[in-house]
Design an enzyme around this catalytic site. Sequence first.
Site, PDB file in Angstrom:
ATOM      1  N   SER A   1      -3.079 -27.029 -16.838  1.00  0.00           N
ATOM      2  CA  SER A   1      -4.100 -27.842 -16.187  1.00  0.00           C
ATOM      3  C   SER A   1      -4.380 -27.277 -14.802  1.00  0.00           C
ATOM      4  CB  SER A   1      -3.635 -29.296 -16.077  1.00  0.00           C
ATOM      5  OG  SER A   1      -4.640 -30.106 -15.501  1.00  0.00           O
ATOM      6  N   GLU A   2      -5.654 -27.190 -14.420  1.00  0.00           N
ATOM      7  CA  GLU A   2      -5.997 -26.512 -13.171  1.00  0.00           C
ATOM      8  C   GLU A   2      -5.491 -27.215 -11.923  1.00  0.00           C
ATOM      9  OE1 GLU A   2     -10.189 -27.900 -14.632  1.00  0.00           O
ATOM     10  OE2 GLU A   2      -8.251 -27.464 -15.543  1.00  0.00           O
ATOM     11  N   ASN A   3      -5.093 -28.481 -12.042  1.00  0.00           N
ATOM     12  CA  ASN A   3      -4.508 -29.138 -10.878  1.00  0.00           C
ATOM     13  C   ASN A   3      -3.036 -28.768 -10.678  1.00  0.00           C
ATOM     14  OD1 ASN A   3      -4.063 -30.735 -13.269  1.00  0.00           O
ATOM     15  ND2 ASN A   3      -3.304 -32.382 -11.986  1.00  0.00           N
TER      16      ASN A   3
END
Length: 217
Positions: free
Chosen positions: A49-51
Amino acid sequence: MSYQKLSRDQIAKRVAQDIPDGAYVNLGIGLPTKIASYLPNDKDIFLHSENGLLAFGPPPAAGEEDPELINAGKEFVTMLEGGSFFHHGDSFAMMRGGHLDIAVLGAFQVAANGDLANWHTGAPDAIPAVGGAMDLAVGAKKVFITTDHVTKQGEPKIVAELSYPVTGKNCVDRIYTDLCVIDVTQDGLKVLEKIEGLSFDELQALTGATLIDATQG
């Protein structure tokens, strides 16, 4: 002929079948996040996940939510054994560095040549939300799209050329809709599967680009 469109969960389940063992996969906001609930237990699949998460799992049971474990869509997730979390700058470096095998994204439009539009419709009152879509579109080794086949107004989302702002050019490899599965190839858009009761001519009529029937043989 009558037919029943696939639900969002059915689309997610179908995509999960095509994710290979050992793959590193980013699931975009919206429908793609549902795929985490349908990944087979006999495969080691590492969700990103990009977070700043790697190797996370499906949503937690009610009452077991951890407010510090969320995906990019602010949905609660679980962490698998060996999973990790890190700064979003490092996460984007993974995306841009070509370390992801598959990115599964939503779409406003997909063009016949694999161009993708998924961050803005161009409407003056629309709120643009590019997020990490551009980085994923060009950084992932393969890009899968999940989408309704047509808009709520009945307009095709698979088109000859984009009319919305571009997210990435020539980046889409496969499209999963509520009506069919399509491969984007150098020869054109090849329909691999379509739902029961839907004829190829009916599918073509709902599509803004020329399709090739590859469902036989």
